[in-house]
Write an enzyme that holds these catalytic residues in place. Sequence first.
Site, PDB file in Angstrom:
ATOM      1  N   LYS A  19      23.811  28.249  69.635  1.00 24.03           N
ATOM      2  CA  LYS A  19      22.570  27.581  69.211  1.00 24.03           C
ATOM      3  C   LYS A  19      22.440  27.569  67.686  1.00 24.03           C
ATOM      4  O   LYS A  19      22.156  26.538  67.090  1.00 24.03           O
ATOM      5  CB  LYS A  19      21.338  28.272  69.822  1.00 24.03           C
ATOM      6  CG  LYS A  19      21.295  28.273  71.333  1.00 24.03           C
ATOM      7  CD  LYS A  19      20.038  28.945  71.861  1.00 24.03           C
ATOM      8  CE  LYS A  19      19.875  30.381  71.459  1.00 24.03           C
ATOM      9  NZ  LYS A  19      20.935  31.299  71.941  1.00 24.03           N
ATOM     10  N   ARG A  94      11.753  31.489  75.451  1.00 26.68           N
ATOM     11  CA  ARG A  94      12.690  32.348  76.181  1.00 26.68           C
ATOM     12  C   ARG A  94      12.185  32.651  77.586  1.00 26.68           C
ATOM     13  O   ARG A  94      12.862  33.341  78.343  1.00 26.68           O
ATOM     14  CB  ARG A  94      12.883  33.685  75.465  1.00 26.68           C
ATOM     15  CG  ARG A  94      13.566  33.597  74.113  1.00 26.68           C
ATOM     16  CD  ARG A  94      15.084  33.492  74.271  1.00 26.68           C
ATOM     17  NE  ARG A  94      15.855  34.567  73.724  1.00 26.68           N
ATOM     18  CZ  ARG A  94      16.330  34.638  72.481  1.00 26.68           C
ATOM     19  NH1 ARG A  94      16.075  33.699  71.609  1.00 26.68           N
ATOM     20  NH2 ARG A  94      17.080  35.641  72.121  1.00 26.68           N
ATOM     21  N   ARG A 166      25.497  41.843  63.247  1.00 33.46           N
ATOM     22  CA  ARG A 166      24.168  42.240  63.708  1.00 33.46           C
ATOM     23  C   ARG A 166      24.271  43.519  64.529  1.00 33.46           C
ATOM     24  O   ARG A 166      25.189  43.672  65.336  1.00 33.46           O
ATOM     25  CB  ARG A 166      23.565  41.117  64.578  1.00 33.46           C
ATOM     26  CG  ARG A 166      22.988  40.000  63.752  1.00 33.46           C
ATOM     27  CD  ARG A 166      22.623  38.797  64.576  1.00 33.46           C
ATOM     28  NE  ARG A 166      21.878  39.058  65.800  1.00 33.46           N
ATOM     29  CZ  ARG A 166      21.401  38.105  66.591  1.00 33.46           C
ATOM     30  NH1 ARG A 166      21.581  36.834  66.263  1.00 33.46           N
ATOM     31  NH2 ARG A 166      20.743  38.400  67.686  1.00 33.46           N
ATOM     32  N   ARG A 177      21.311  42.774  76.383  1.00 35.80           N
ATOM     33  CA  ARG A 177      20.682  41.473  76.115  1.00 35.80           C
ATOM     34  C   ARG A 177      20.997  40.487  77.231  1.00 35.80           C
ATOM     35  O   ARG A 177      20.117  39.752  77.698  1.00 35.80           O
ATOM     36  CB  ARG A 177      21.164  40.916  74.771  1.00 35.80           C
ATOM     37  CG  ARG A 177      20.547  41.641  73.609  1.00 35.80           C
ATOM     38  CD  ARG A 177      21.366  41.448  72.355  1.00 35.80           C
ATOM     39  NE  ARG A 177      21.312  40.105  71.839  1.00 35.80           N
ATOM     40  CZ  ARG A 177      22.242  39.590  71.022  1.00 35.80           C
ATOM     41  NH1 ARG A 177      23.292  40.298  70.671  1.00 35.80           N
ATOM     42  NH2 ARG A 177      22.108  38.380  70.564  1.00 35.80           N
TER      43      ARG A 177
HETATM   44  P1  ADP Z   1      23.540  31.782  69.315  1.00 35.39           P
HETATM   45  O1  ADP Z   1      22.718  31.326  68.126  1.00 35.39           O
HETATM   46  O2  ADP Z   1      23.349  30.900  70.524  1.00 35.39           O
HETATM   47  O3  ADP Z   1      23.346  33.237  69.640  1.00 35.39           O
HETATM   48  P2  ADP Z   1      25.829  31.449  67.502  1.00 35.39           P
HETATM   49  O4  ADP Z   1      25.662  30.067  66.987  1.00 35.39           O
HETATM   50  O5  ADP Z   1      25.477  32.561  66.575  1.00 35.39           O
HETATM   51  O6  ADP Z   1      25.071  31.620  68.935  1.00 35.39           O
HETATM   52  O7  ADP Z   1      27.343  31.571  67.989  1.00 35.39           O
HETATM   53  C1  ADP Z   1      27.825  32.818  68.548  1.00 35.39           C
HETATM   54  C2  ADP Z   1      29.247  33.058  68.056  1.00 35.39           C
HETATM   55  O8  ADP Z   1      30.125  32.093  68.672  1.00 35.39           O
HETATM   56  C3  ADP Z   1      29.451  32.919  66.548  1.00 35.39           C
HETATM   57  O9  ADP Z   1      30.385  33.891  66.137  1.00 35.39           O
HETATM   58  C4  ADP Z   1      29.990  31.495  66.386  1.00 35.39           C
HETATM   59  O10 ADP Z   1      30.835  31.374  65.236  1.00 35.39           O
HETATM   60  C5  ADP Z   1      30.788  31.319  67.667  1.00 35.39           C
HETATM   61  N1  ADP Z   1      30.798  29.934  68.194  1.00 35.39           N
HETATM   62  C6  ADP Z   1      29.775  29.039  68.159  1.00 35.39           C
HETATM   63  N2  ADP Z   1      30.128  27.888  68.767  1.00 35.39           N
HETATM   64  C7  ADP Z   1      31.402  28.060  69.206  1.00 35.39           C
HETATM   65  C8  ADP Z   1      32.342  27.225  69.913  1.00 35.39           C
HETATM   66  N3  ADP Z   1      32.016  25.978  70.308  1.00 35.39           N
HETATM   67  N4  ADP Z   1      33.557  27.742  70.181  1.00 35.39           N
HETATM   68  C9  ADP Z   1      33.889  29.005  69.795  1.00 35.39           C
HETATM   69  N5  ADP Z   1      33.062  29.831  69.121  1.00 35.39           N
HETATM   70  C10 ADP Z   1      31.832  29.371  68.827  1.00 35.39           C
HETATM   71  P1  AMP Z   2      18.391  35.730  68.735  1.00 35.62           P
HETATM   72  O1  AMP Z   2      18.677  35.717  67.257  1.00 35.62           O
HETATM   73  O2  AMP Z   2      17.824  34.442  69.223  1.00 35.62           O
HETATM   74  O3  AMP Z   2      19.573  36.211  69.529  1.00 35.62           O
HETATM   75  O4  AMP Z   2      17.228  36.791  68.927  1.00 35.62           O
HETATM   76  C1  AMP Z   2      17.405  38.160  68.574  1.00 35.62           C
HETATM   77  C2  AMP Z   2      16.339  39.014  69.273  1.00 35.62           C
HETATM   78  O5  AMP Z   2      15.037  38.621  68.797  1.00 35.62           O
HETATM   79  C3  AMP Z   2      16.278  38.843  70.789  1.00 35.62           C
HETATM   80  O6  AMP Z   2      17.219  39.667  71.483  1.00 35.62           O
HETATM   81  C4  AMP Z   2      14.829  39.276  71.061  1.00 35.62           C
HETATM   82  O7  AMP Z   2      14.676  40.686  70.987  1.00 35.62           O
HETATM   83  C5  AMP Z   2      14.095  38.671  69.860  1.00 35.62           C
HETATM   84  N1  AMP Z   2      13.631  37.290  70.145  1.00 35.62           N
HETATM   85  C6  AMP Z   2      14.056  36.138  69.552  1.00 35.62           C
HETATM   86  N2  AMP Z   2      13.387  35.079  70.035  1.00 35.62           N
HETATM   87  C7  AMP Z   2      12.520  35.552  70.968  1.00 35.62           C
HETATM   88  C8  AMP Z   2      11.567  34.957  71.840  1.00 35.62           C
HETATM   89  N3  AMP Z   2      11.367  33.614  71.857  1.00 35.62           N
HETATM   90  N4  AMP Z   2      10.868  35.765  72.664  1.00 35.62           N
HETATM   91  C9  AMP Z   2      11.036  37.084  72.648  1.00 35.62           C
HETATM   92  N5  AMP Z   2      11.934  37.726  71.872  1.00 35.62           N
HETATM   93  C10 AMP Z   2      12.673  36.969  71.035  1.00 35.62           C
END
Ligand code: ADP
Ligand code: AMP
Length: 226
Positions: A19, A94, A166, A177
């Site tokens: 995302k 969420r 992170r 998670r």
């Molecule tokens: P989210 O915001 O949904 O938690 P991220 O955008 O941070 O996910 O992506 C999670 C991890 O996967 C990151 O390390 C990113 O570089 C990697 N990633 C994102 N899209 C792809 C893809 N299409 N193929 C492989 N790795 C990806």
């Molecule tokens: P994310 O960066 O989206 O993976 O979010 C990191 C953490 O923030 C999650 O594991 C939750 O603890 C909190 N969080 C983010 N968005 C929400 C939401 N919409 N509702 C509740 N908790 C959230």
Amino acid sequence: MTPSIGRVVVLLGAPGAGKGTQAQILSERLGLAHVATGDLFRAAVRDETPLGVTAKGYMDRGELVPDAVTIEMLLERLAKPDAEAGILLDGFPRNTAQAEVLDKALGDKGGRVDVAPYIEVPEADLVARLGGRWICRAGGHPYHELSKPSQKPGICDVDGSELYQRSDDQPATVQARLRQQLGALDTVVDYYRGHDVLRVVDGQQAIDKVTADLLAAIAPATGSRG
Ligand code: ADP
Ligand code: AMP
């Protein structure tokens, strides 16, 4: 006068689905404000605000932060002037309670969720993606040590800031998670399917291919609005 709001895109996906990666590209291409609740919480934790102090324990345990706190933060963000041009939501809603509040808040501004693209990725891939994720301190730009390494190790290609892992991407918290959040994601997916705005995109493809599929899903739904 009630403030108005432009196009609203809700980007759905499990933790690690991509995302944040896609939202940074799409928000720029589409001229939408990127609103990521996880980023807002991390900024609050970093700045040790009262919101950050409340949120930190939940985030460290991999749980969702309670709705009252999350919704108040989101509504404050939607009230900022840049949201009037339209928003790309990443990480919100969420659960269905959050989805309902969002519908009401947008309705009050004369808006609605135009489209909810869902980046679908199997659970086994999510673990590998989160375990290898590095993000930059300045802008939250995501990298992956295997699939998307930065050009200079440890340094963001976009803004030159330091990359870090992170704390909630440690294996034990990743498991927590996924265990606690995937069920709620299913209910949100069903909610938007029921509202006929869900568009499923295959998230196992290369990043640029996922972007192309997302743009193809979003364009017909938002083309005629603001
Ligand atoms: P989210 O915001 O949904 O938690 P991220 O955008 O941070 O996910 O992506 C999670 C991890 O996967 C990151 O390390 C990113 O570089 C990697 N990633 C994102 N899209 C792809 C893809 N299409 N193929 C492989 N790795 C990806
Ligand atoms: P994310 O960066 O989206 O993976 O979010 C990191 C953490 O923030 C999650 O594991 C939750 O603890 C909190 N969080 C983010 N968005 C929400 C939401 N919409 N509702 C509740 N908790 C959230």
